[in-house]
Scaffold this motif. Sequence first.
Motif, short mmCIF file in Angstrom:
data_model
loop_
_atom_site.label_atom_id
_atom_site.label_comp_id
_atom_site.label_asym_id
_atom_site.label_seq_id
_atom_site.Cartn_x
_atom_site.Cartn_y
_atom_site.Cartn_z
N PRO A 1 -19.33 45.35 -11.01
CA PRO A 1 -17.96 45.76 -10.44
C PRO A 1 -18.19 46.06 -9.06
CG PRO A 1 -19.49 47.49 -10.70
CD PRO A 1 -20.36 46.38 -11.47
N ILE A 2 -18.98 45.33 -8.14
CA ILE A 2 -19.08 45.66 -6.71
C ILE A 2 -20.37 45.01 -6.29
CG2 ILE A 2 -20.59 47.70 -6.55
CD1 ILE A 2 -18.69 48.95 -4.59
N ASP A 3 -20.26 44.40 -4.88
CA ASP A 3 -21.30 44.09 -4.42
C ASP A 3 -22.29 44.72 -3.74
OD1 ASP A 3 -19.87 41.33 -4.20
OD2 ASP A 3 -19.31 41.83 -2.12
N GLY A 4 -23.67 44.32 -4.20
CA GLY A 4 -24.70 45.34 -3.90
C GLY A 4 -26.13 44.65 -4.43
N GLN A 5 -27.10 45.64 -4.51
CA GLN A 5 -28.32 45.74 -5.11
C GLN A 5 -28.13 46.27 -6.60
OE1 GLN A 5 -30.78 44.40 -3.36
NE2 GLN A 5 -32.26 44.36 -4.89
N LEU A 6 -28.48 45.22 -7.39
CA LEU A 6 -28.33 45.65 -9.11
C LEU A 6 -29.73 46.40 -9.28
CD1 LEU A 6 -27.03 45.32 -11.77
CD2 LEU A 6 -28.44 43.17 -11.95
N ILE A 7 -29.66 47.54 -10.08
CA ILE A 7 -30.88 48.14 -10.32
C ILE A 7 -30.81 48.49 -12.04
CG2 ILE A 7 -31.27 49.05 -8.11
CD1 ILE A 7 -30.21 51.78 -9.01
N SER B 1 -22.74 47.36 -1.43
CA SER B 1 -22.84 47.15 0.00
C SER B 1 -21.55 46.71 0.60
CB SER B 1 -23.75 45.84 0.24
OG SER B 1 -23.24 44.60 -0.69
N ASP B 2 -20.48 47.11 -0.35
CA ASP B 2 -19.09 46.96 -0.18
C ASP B 2 -18.28 47.95 -0.82
OD1 ASP B 2 -16.79 45.35 0.77
OD2 ASP B 2 -16.45 44.40 -0.82
N ASP B 3 -16.98 47.97 -0.41
CA ASP B 3 -16.15 49.17 -0.95
C ASP B 3 -15.32 48.72 -1.88
OD1 ASP B 3 -14.54 47.71 0.61
OD2 ASP B 3 -13.59 49.43 1.62
N LYS B 4 -15.03 47.50 -2.34
CA LYS B 4 -14.23 47.11 -3.21
C LYS B 4 -14.82 47.20 -4.57
CE LYS B 4 -12.00 43.99 0.16
NZ LYS B 4 -12.97 44.20 0.96
N ILE B 5 -13.90 47.76 -5.62
CA ILE B 5 -14.53 47.98 -6.92
C ILE B 5 -13.61 47.29 -7.86
CG2 ILE B 5 -14.94 49.63 -8.84
CD1 ILE B 5 -14.88 51.74 -6.17
N VAL B 6 -14.22 46.46 -8.64
CA VAL B 6 -13.31 45.60 -9.67
C VAL B 6 -13.82 46.13 -11.22
CG1 VAL B 6 -12.95 43.68 -8.28
CG2 VAL B 6 -14.86 43.77 -10.06
N SER B 7 -13.18 45.87 -12.20
CA SER B 7 -13.24 46.07 -13.58
C SER B 7 -14.43 45.05 -14.10
CB SER B 7 -12.23 45.98 -14.40
OG SER B 7 -12.58 46.22 -15.84
N PRO B 8 -15.85 45.80 -14.65
CA PRO B 8 -16.76 45.04 -15.32
C PRO B 8 -16.39 44.35 -16.61
CG PRO B 8 -16.98 47.34 -15.58
CD PRO B 8 -15.75 47.23 -14.85
N VAL B 9 -15.37 44.64 -17.25
CA VAL B 9 -14.88 44.25 -18.47
C VAL B 9 -13.21 44.42 -18.72
CG1 VAL B 9 -14.90 46.51 -19.59
CG2 VAL B 9 -15.38 44.64 -21.10
N GLU C 1 -10.16 55.78 -3.83
CA GLU C 1 -8.65 55.29 -3.86
C GLU C 1 -8.52 54.38 -5.20
OE1 GLU C 1 -6.04 51.59 -2.02
OE2 GLU C 1 -7.02 52.94 -0.48
N ILE C 2 -7.86 54.74 -6.13
CA ILE C 2 -8.08 53.97 -7.50
C ILE C 2 -6.64 53.38 -7.77
CG2 ILE C 2 -7.90 54.27 -10.01
CD1 ILE C 2 -10.81 54.83 -8.57
N VAL C 3 -6.26 52.26 -8.03
CA VAL C 3 -5.13 51.46 -8.02
C VAL C 3 -4.74 51.23 -9.43
CG1 VAL C 3 -5.42 50.46 -5.74
CG2 VAL C 3 -6.18 49.28 -7.89
N ALA D 1 -8.91 44.28 -9.75
CA ALA D 1 -9.07 45.69 -8.67
C ALA D 1 -8.95 46.87 -9.34
CB ALA D 1 -8.02 45.34 -7.57
N ILE D 2 -9.92 47.64 -9.26
CA ILE D 2 -9.66 49.11 -9.57
C ILE D 2 -9.55 50.02 -8.58
CG2 ILE D 2 -11.13 51.23 -10.48
CD1 ILE D 2 -12.05 49.20 -12.90
#
Length: 160
Positions: free
Chosen positions: A16-22, A46-54, A95-97, A109-110
């Motif tokens: 749902p976002i760029d970064g380090q998967l754990i 590592s970024d602020d933009k969130i998208v739907s994983p499904v 901020e949820i859209v 985009a979420i």
Amino acid sequence: MGLFSKKKIETTLTAPIDGQLIPLEKVQDSVFSQKMMGDGFAVEPSDDKIVSPVSGTVESIFPTKHALMIQSKHGLEIMLHLGIDTVELNGEPFEIVVKKGDQIEQGAAIGKMDIDAIKAKQKLPTVIVIVSNMDQVKNISEVTPGQVSVGADVQTIQSK
């Protein structure tokens, strides 16, 4: 394959976002790391933009905007949890859209989260994706830790 055998239903969850998967077990919150809410994965963003994983329907958005529930077309309940202990921030860094009832596609985009504001309040910005209705899950794949880009395939769930 028998006449009445069920077709294998698989759902792939994406980042749902760029970064380090754990792996979920590494999340610094015992409710999530001990899988009390369900199984899934997490991303140190590592970024602020969130998208739907499904793809699915937005079932609920918490008033504090730190979490939302999406029901997939195959009935999986996916919780997207933004940060750890961020409920205490009363929605300020989020901020949820989308809104309850929206039909959304995987990768849509979420919203955004202010990672610096979350850290400034001594909270962790970890983004957690959970399958909360594990009684509907036959199998869930392991995740491979490492750098992940938004929208990349992360985990496959086989429904019962």
